[in-house]
Design a protein around this motif. Structure first.
Motif, PDB file in Angstrom:
ATOM      1  N   MET B  48       0.844  -1.190   0.000  1.00  0.00           N
ATOM      2  CA  MET B  48       0.000   0.000   0.000  1.00  0.00           C
ATOM      3  C   MET B  48       0.880   1.241   0.000  1.00  0.00           C
ATOM      4  O   MET B  48       1.990   1.214   0.506  1.00  0.00           O
ATOM      5  CB  MET B  48      -0.884   0.015   1.243  1.00  0.00           C
ATOM      6  CG  MET B  48      -1.874  -1.121   1.269  1.00  0.00           C
ATOM      7  SD  MET B  48      -3.038  -0.930   2.617  1.00  0.00           S
ATOM      8  CE  MET B  48      -4.041  -2.399   2.378  1.00  0.00           C
ATOM      9  N   ASP B  49       0.356   2.327  -0.553  1.00  0.00           N
ATOM     10  CA  ASP B  49       1.125   3.560  -0.583  1.00  0.00           C
ATOM     11  C   ASP B  49       0.175   4.742  -0.434  1.00  0.00           C
ATOM     12  O   ASP B  49      -0.594   5.051  -1.342  1.00  0.00           O
ATOM     13  CB  ASP B  49       1.893   3.645  -1.911  1.00  0.00           C
ATOM     14  CG  ASP B  49       2.767   4.894  -1.950  1.00  0.00           C
ATOM     15  OD1 ASP B  49       2.729   5.689  -0.987  1.00  0.00           O
ATOM     16  OD2 ASP B  49       3.485   5.063  -2.952  1.00  0.00           O
ATOM     17  N   SER B  50       0.252   5.389   0.730  1.00  0.00           N
ATOM     18  CA  SER B  50      -0.733   6.442   1.002  1.00  0.00           C
ATOM     19  C   SER B  50      -0.494   7.677   0.144  1.00  0.00           C
ATOM     20  O   SER B  50      -1.324   8.565   0.091  1.00  0.00           O
ATOM     21  CB  SER B  50      -0.702   6.812   2.484  1.00  0.00           C
ATOM     22  OG  SER B  50       0.589   7.212   2.850  1.00  0.00           O
ATOM     23  N   ILE B  53      -3.016   7.461  -3.864  1.00  0.00           N
ATOM     24  CA  ILE B  53      -4.341   6.871  -3.758  1.00  0.00           C
ATOM     25  C   ILE B  53      -5.178   7.230  -4.973  1.00  0.00           C
ATOM     26  O   ILE B  53      -5.244   8.400  -5.362  1.00  0.00           O
ATOM     27  CB  ILE B  53      -5.023   7.348  -2.456  1.00  0.00           C
ATOM     28  CG1 ILE B  53      -4.318   6.716  -1.256  1.00  0.00           C
ATOM     29  CG2 ILE B  53      -6.498   7.010  -2.459  1.00  0.00           C
ATOM     30  CD1 ILE B  53      -4.773   7.249   0.080  1.00  0.00           C
ATOM     31  N   LEU B  54      -5.762   6.203  -5.591  1.00  0.00           N
ATOM     32  CA  LEU B  54      -6.658   6.389  -6.744  1.00  0.00           C
ATOM     33  C   LEU B  54      -6.058   7.249  -7.854  1.00  0.00           C
ATOM     34  O   LEU B  54      -6.696   8.202  -8.305  1.00  0.00           O
ATOM     35  CB  LEU B  54      -7.989   6.986  -6.293  1.00  0.00           C
ATOM     36  CG  LEU B  54      -8.963   6.030  -5.612  1.00  0.00           C
ATOM     37  CD1 LEU B  54     -10.225   6.773  -5.240  1.00  0.00           C
ATOM     38  CD2 LEU B  54      -9.282   4.861  -6.505  1.00  0.00           C
ATOM     39  N   GLN B  67      -7.773   2.385  -4.010  1.00  0.00           N
ATOM     40  CA  GLN B  67      -7.936   3.319  -2.898  1.00  0.00           C
ATOM     41  C   GLN B  67      -6.858   3.162  -1.835  1.00  0.00           C
ATOM     42  O   GLN B  67      -6.724   4.017  -0.981  1.00  0.00           O
ATOM     43  CB  GLN B  67      -9.318   3.167  -2.279  1.00  0.00           C
ATOM     44  CG  GLN B  67      -9.498   1.894  -1.471  1.00  0.00           C
ATOM     45  CD  GLN B  67     -10.884   1.812  -0.862  1.00  0.00           C
ATOM     46  OE1 GLN B  67     -11.649   0.925  -1.175  1.00  0.00           O
ATOM     47  NE2 GLN B  67     -11.214   2.748   0.005  1.00  0.00           N
ATOM     48  N   PHE B  68      -6.130   2.036  -1.880  1.00  0.00           N
ATOM     49  CA  PHE B  68      -5.048   1.842  -0.916  1.00  0.00           C
ATOM     50  C   PHE B  68      -3.690   2.194  -1.531  1.00  0.00           C
ATOM     51  O   PHE B  68      -2.658   1.936  -0.935  1.00  0.00           O
ATOM     52  CB  PHE B  68      -5.009   0.392  -0.436  1.00  0.00           C
ATOM     53  CG  PHE B  68      -6.318  -0.073   0.147  1.00  0.00           C
ATOM     54  CD1 PHE B  68      -6.757   0.407   1.365  1.00  0.00           C
ATOM     55  CD2 PHE B  68      -7.106  -0.982  -0.526  1.00  0.00           C
ATOM     56  CE1 PHE B  68      -7.961  -0.014   1.904  1.00  0.00           C
ATOM     57  CE2 PHE B  68      -8.316  -1.408   0.002  1.00  0.00           C
ATOM     58  CZ  PHE B  68      -8.745  -0.925   1.223  1.00  0.00           C
ATOM     59  N   GLY B  69      -3.714   2.737  -2.735  1.00  0.00           N
ATOM     60  CA  GLY B  69      -2.470   3.089  -3.400  1.00  0.00           C
ATOM     61  C   GLY B  69      -1.743   1.891  -3.990  1.00  0.00           C
ATOM     62  O   GLY B  69      -0.557   1.965  -4.295  1.00  0.00           O
ATOM     63  N   ARG B  70      -2.456   0.768  -4.151  1.00  0.00           N
ATOM     64  CA  ARG B  70      -1.813  -0.410  -4.724  1.00  0.00           C
ATOM     65  C   ARG B  70      -1.893  -0.339  -6.247  1.00  0.00           C
ATOM     66  O   ARG B  70      -2.851   0.186  -6.809  1.00  0.00           O
ATOM     67  CB  ARG B  70      -2.507  -1.684  -4.231  1.00  0.00           C
ATOM     68  CG  ARG B  70      -2.392  -1.862  -2.734  1.00  0.00           C
ATOM     69  CD  ARG B  70      -3.071  -3.137  -2.268  1.00  0.00           C
ATOM     70  NE  ARG B  70      -4.506  -3.121  -2.515  1.00  0.00           N
ATOM     71  CZ  ARG B  70      -5.370  -3.836  -1.790  1.00  0.00           C
ATOM     72  NH1 ARG B  70      -4.946  -4.617  -0.807  1.00  0.00           N
ATOM     73  NH2 ARG B  70      -6.654  -3.794  -2.067  1.00  0.00           N
ATOM     74  N   THR B 241     -16.426  -1.376  -8.428  1.00  0.00           N
ATOM     75  CA  THR B 241     -17.744  -0.910  -8.893  1.00  0.00           C
ATOM     76  C   THR B 241     -18.265   0.277  -8.095  1.00  0.00           C
ATOM     77  O   THR B 241     -18.976   1.108  -8.649  1.00  0.00           O
ATOM     78  CB  THR B 241     -18.805  -2.017  -8.830  1.00  0.00           C
ATOM     79  OG1 THR B 241     -18.607  -2.738  -7.622  1.00  0.00           O
ATOM     80  CG2 THR B 241     -18.712  -2.926 -10.018  1.00  0.00           C
ATOM     81  N   ASN B 242     -17.932   0.363  -6.816  1.00  0.00           N
ATOM     82  CA  ASN B 242     -18.422   1.500  -6.030  1.00  0.00           C
ATOM     83  C   ASN B 242     -17.841   2.820  -6.511  1.00  0.00           C
ATOM     84  O   ASN B 242     -18.370   3.874  -6.211  1.00  0.00           O
ATOM     85  CB  ASN B 242     -18.056   1.318  -4.552  1.00  0.00           C
ATOM     86  CG  ASN B 242     -19.176   0.641  -3.809  1.00  0.00           C
ATOM     87  OD1 ASN B 242     -20.300   0.590  -4.296  1.00  0.00           O
ATOM     88  ND2 ASN B 242     -18.882   0.115  -2.644  1.00  0.00           N
ATOM     89  N   PHE B 243     -16.713   2.720  -7.211  1.00  0.00           N
ATOM     90  CA  PHE B 243     -16.037   3.942  -7.650  1.00  0.00           C
ATOM     91  C   PHE B 243     -16.157   4.142  -9.155  1.00  0.00           C
ATOM     92  O   PHE B 243     -15.356   4.852  -9.738  1.00  0.00           O
ATOM     93  CB  PHE B 243     -14.540   3.870  -7.300  1.00  0.00           C
ATOM     94  CG  PHE B 243     -14.262   3.483  -5.884  1.00  0.00           C
ATOM     95  CD1 PHE B 243     -14.899   4.119  -4.844  1.00  0.00           C
ATOM     96  CD2 PHE B 243     -13.360   2.478  -5.594  1.00  0.00           C
ATOM     97  CE1 PHE B 243     -14.641   3.761  -3.533  1.00  0.00           C
ATOM     98  CE2 PHE B 243     -13.091   2.119  -4.276  1.00  0.00           C
ATOM     99  CZ  PHE B 243     -13.728   2.769  -3.242  1.00  0.00           C
ATOM    100  N   ALA B 246     -16.077   7.843 -10.284  1.00  0.00           N
ATOM    101  CA  ALA B 246     -14.889   8.608  -9.899  1.00  0.00           C
ATOM    102  C   ALA B 246     -13.601   7.957 -10.396  1.00  0.00           C
ATOM    103  O   ALA B 246     -12.630   8.648 -10.675  1.00  0.00           O
ATOM    104  CB  ALA B 246     -14.858   8.778  -8.390  1.00  0.00           C
ATOM    105  N   ALA B 247     -13.570   6.625 -10.461  1.00  0.00           N
ATOM    106  CA  ALA B 247     -12.332   5.938 -10.855  1.00  0.00           C
ATOM    107  C   ALA B 247     -12.660   4.732 -11.729  1.00  0.00           C
ATOM    108  O   ALA B 247     -12.515   3.589 -11.308  1.00  0.00           O
ATOM    109  CB  ALA B 247     -11.552   5.501  -9.616  1.00  0.00           C
TER     110      ALA B 247
END
Lengths: 501, 282
Positions: B48-50, B53-54, B67-70, B241-243, B246-247
């Motif tokens: 993960m990488d803050s 993100i996205l 969303q976790f920066g992966r 799918t929730n995003f 936006a993404a």
């Protein structure tokens, strides 16, 4: 000249704006889940509360800052810590036209405490010794334990809403039919599609509600809800996924956010190794970066919380009071080494995919891997999660606990030895003693001292790691006015909402 | 001698169709990715990488980040590996058990056939996804349970197809001849019947392999796949799918990968059927 004209314009607009009619209109709201049952005394679903708090009234209610204010009771007194006296209004009528009397109030509480009815509120009032009618407008609650200051807030809950004695005794099924005193009445309920609330013309606050009608449309999908708002099919929506707000950044929409009282937590089984050692638990507190969790899981829409939500004044100690809240993996590693785990260890986190539990678990997993702790995520179906939670069948779990504005309500059943939601099997004599003293203490300053001490112990001993409180989010068209979300996620402000179209 | 002649004809027919050739390259790439994901994936799929993100797709992150920066590309590559392992293992289970049941019931007929066929019918009565959902929900979601669940779901398809094939050849002279010679039934099933239905077996295996990938993806999409943070293709689509507004890259790119994989395995299955199945041979 130009200046004068523009000044005039401003004045005209301002006048026009103020004189604007507040009354009338229909508000369309997109909600995620439909109510499960309509009997205020026995419902447990949040989705039922949201509708029923607009249809029924309790003796008290909350204002926008979560202070207790009169509702059906025009005033209340606490003459001694084991006595509460309510004086009710004289001008309250049920939707079917009957007048609300003190008999109805008495009957409501008898019904709540009747075991056969199975009201979740029965537990709040288990310390009540008797309910007596003093005169046609006054009712007195006598308590077995002097804990009036912590019991009083329950009178504002939906489960304590006043029902009509005649209506219930006439054999009506309250789960299907409603007869409240609230500003709105349910005129239509088509399961799976919509619920229509109509204005109650005889509501006891003459100018309220402003709206003629509210239609709750049930739209379970987040994307469909936000699309409905953008297309103008609905006026107000519940936003469950903070990222949705990015697609609503425009003057056409109003965004409402409010940190809620419920809080995310990482709970431990304090009887299982290695979590039977409090040093291990508090080391994890320092190895977890709460801010990063909020940023990744909720895109910043949350507040780091101590044992009490920072908005719970005057009780809450803010997170900066606790050294355990500082993100310090090096120190965490040192403490783990002291506790006998220099090379880390492995444990499971029980989660479900509801309420982003699994997402928080993933971030925790990643953060703990940095100090050599291996976390396995057990993702189970919701029913299994609940049953394993209840049986304390876990190493640790992620969950969301409902919070309260009173520390006794928030802590007693959760951290007292053998408490009903003490699934952590946590037991500490000092904590038990403080909890028992706290609920009896009437002196505000002494009570604060007790709960301050308790909060420090809870953070140090860490039977759970308090993570954060999410924001409750709503979005509306710009013409919606007067709507306010509350920290307990209540929608009672719909009675003061109006449309400026 | 005879085998290599068959092989040559098979290859000649297979290569005749240019689509098969292009497809073969994709399949080879898939196999390579499944064996050596670390060679291709630029990042650790779990890291993960803050700070990122996205992020939308770029040259540093081909498929963007979640969303976790992966890194979604790396997650997709490992997702292909996981999906392939699950699909292959479950296909092996259903192929083994399904073929056994199918040949047994087709060869013996009578009450054995009745019993096996009715059980298979009962399984067919459930939509395959619902059955898999039920099994996973009951035993919890882990890679192992997922393999078992998908494996069980596809047993009936193998059983029914191979039962039919067995019935159609068991009355032929060479099978009867083996009986007359005195071979025992099991030997006949293994050395005479199976080799003669193997082409049907291969076709069934490949066509259902792609549906198994889809089933795994559907379960992952519904949140009942491999537990997080391990990536699978369906899981990636589901989490995105929730995003989707936006993404959109979180959903679309892994979704596209699923489409390409399923399509190419289907084309492979069709190609194999064209050359192996006597019904389709001109």
């Amino acid at each position: 000249m130009k200046k004068i004209i523009s000044m005039l314009l401003i004045v005209i607009i301002a006048l026009f704006g103020f004189s604007k009619q507040k009354e009338g209109g229909t508000l369309l709201i997109g909600i995620e889940t439909e109510p499960i049952g309509l009997d205020p005394t026995i419902v447990t679903a949040f989705s039922s509360f949201r509708i029923l708090e607009n249809v029924y009234d309790g003796l008290l209610k909350f204002d926008e800052n979560m202070n207790l204010v009169p509702n059906i009771a025009e005033k209340y007194e606490i003459p001694s810590p084991d006595t509460i006296i309510f004086t009710i209004r004289n001008d309250v009528y049920f939707h079917n036209g009957e007048k609300l009397t003190i008999e109805d109030v008495l009957y409501t509480f008898e019904r709540i405490m009747d075991e056969k009815v199975g009201s979740p509120a029965a537990a709040y009032y288990s310390e009540i010794e008797s309910v007596q009618i003093l005169d046609p407008n006054t009712v007195c609650f006598k308590l077995k334990v002097p804990m009036a200051s912590s019991i009083i807030i329950n009178f504002a809950s939906v489960n304590s809403a006043i029902v009509s004695k005649k209506f219930v005794q006439s054999g009506k099924n309250l789960q299907l039919e409603t007869n409240g005193t609230g500003p709105f009445l349910i005129s239509e309920f088509v399961p799976g599609d919509h619920i229509t609330l109509k204005k109650n013309p005889n509501y006891f606050i003459p100018e309220q509600p402003y709206l003629d009608q509210i239609i709750f449309k049930i739209i379970p999908e987040e994307i469909s809800r936000s699309t409905a708002l953008r297309n103008g099919d609905v006026d107000l929506i519940e936003v469950k996924e903070p990222l949705t707000l990015r697609s609503l950044e425009s003057p056409k929409y109003k965004i409402y956010r409010q940190p809620v009282l419920s809080y995310y937590l990482l709970g431990f089984n304090t009887k299982r190794k290695p979590f039977d050692n409090y040093l291990v638990r508090s080391a994890l507190s320092m190895a977890i970066n709460r801010e990063e969790i909020i940023n990744m899981v909720a895109f910043g829409e949350g507040t780091i919380t101590g044992p009490l939500n920072p908005t719970v004044k005057p009780w809450a100690l803010t997170p900066d009071n606790f050294e355990e809240y500082e993100y310090n993996p090096e120190k965490a590693k040192r403490i783990l080494a002291e506790a006998g785990y220099p090379n880390g260890f492995e444990f499971n986190i029980l989660t479900s995919s509801r309420y982003s539990f699994d997402k928080i678990a993933q971030v925790v997993q990643s953060q703990l891997s940095r100090i050599g702790i291996k976390v396995n995520i057990e993702l189970v179906e919701w029913g299994i999660f609940i049953s394993r939670w209840g049986k304390s069948d876990f190493d640790s779990f992620i969950s969301l606990n409902a919070g309260s504005i009173d520390p006794d309500v928030q802590f007693y059943r959760t951290f007292h030895s053998g408490g009903s939601t003490n699934v952590f099997l946590y037991s500490n004599d000092i904590v038990d003693k403080l909890l028992e003293e706290g609920r009896k203490e009437i002196d505000m300053l002494k009570r604060m001292q007790i709960y301050n001490q308790l909060q420090y112990i809870l953070v140090k001993e860490a039977p759970v790691l308090f993570l954060y409180s999410p924001n409750v989010l709503y979005a509306s068209q710009s013409f919606v006015n007067g709507f306010k979300p509350l920290a307990n996620e209540s929608l009672i402000f719909l009675r003061e909402t109006w449309i400026d179209k | 001698m005879k085998g290599s002649k068959y092989m040559k004809r098979f290859l000649k027919n297979f290569i005749k169709n240019p689509l098969n050739m292009i497809n073969l390259i994709i399949i080879c790439a898939l196999i390579f990715v499944s064996f050596f994901p670390s060679v291709i994936a630029p990042y650790n799929p779990l890291e993960m990488d803050s700070r990122s993100i996205l992020e939308p797709p770029s040259f540093t992150h081909f498929f963007g980040t979640d969303q976790f920066g992966r890194d979604v590309f790396s997650r997709s590559i490992y997702g292909i590996q996981n999906s392939m392992i699950i699909a292959l293992s479950s296909m092996i289970i259903s192929a083994l058990l399904g073929t056994l049941l199918g040949i047994l019931s087709g060869y013996y007929g009578g009450w054995i056939d009745q019993v096996i066929s009715r059980i298979i019918d009962a399984f067919f009565a459930f939509p395959s996804l619902v059955l898999a959902l039920f099994i996973v929900a009951l035993f919890g979601s882990s890679t192992f349970n997922l393999i078992i669940a998908i494996g069980i779901v596809y047993i009936p398809i193998f059983a029914r197809t191979l039962r039919g094939a067995t019935i159609s050849i068991k009355e032929l002279t060479f099978v009867k001849a083996s009986k007359v010679v005195g071979k025992n039934n099991f030997k006949i099933m293994w050395t005479v019947v199976f080799p003669n239905v193997s082409s049907i077996f291969i076709v069934t295996f490949t066509t259902n392999f792609s549906t198994a990938i889809l089933t795994e993806a559907s379960l992952g999409f519904l949140g009942l796949g491999v537990p997080p943070p391990e990536p699978t293709l369906g899981g990636l689509v589901g989490q995105g799918t929730n995003f989707i507004i936006a993404a959109p890259w979180l959903t679309l790119l892994p979704g596209l990968l699923i489409a390409v994989i399923v399509l190419s395995i289907n084309i492979l299955g069709d190609g194999l059927r064209d050359v192996l199945d006597p019904k389709f041979q001109k």
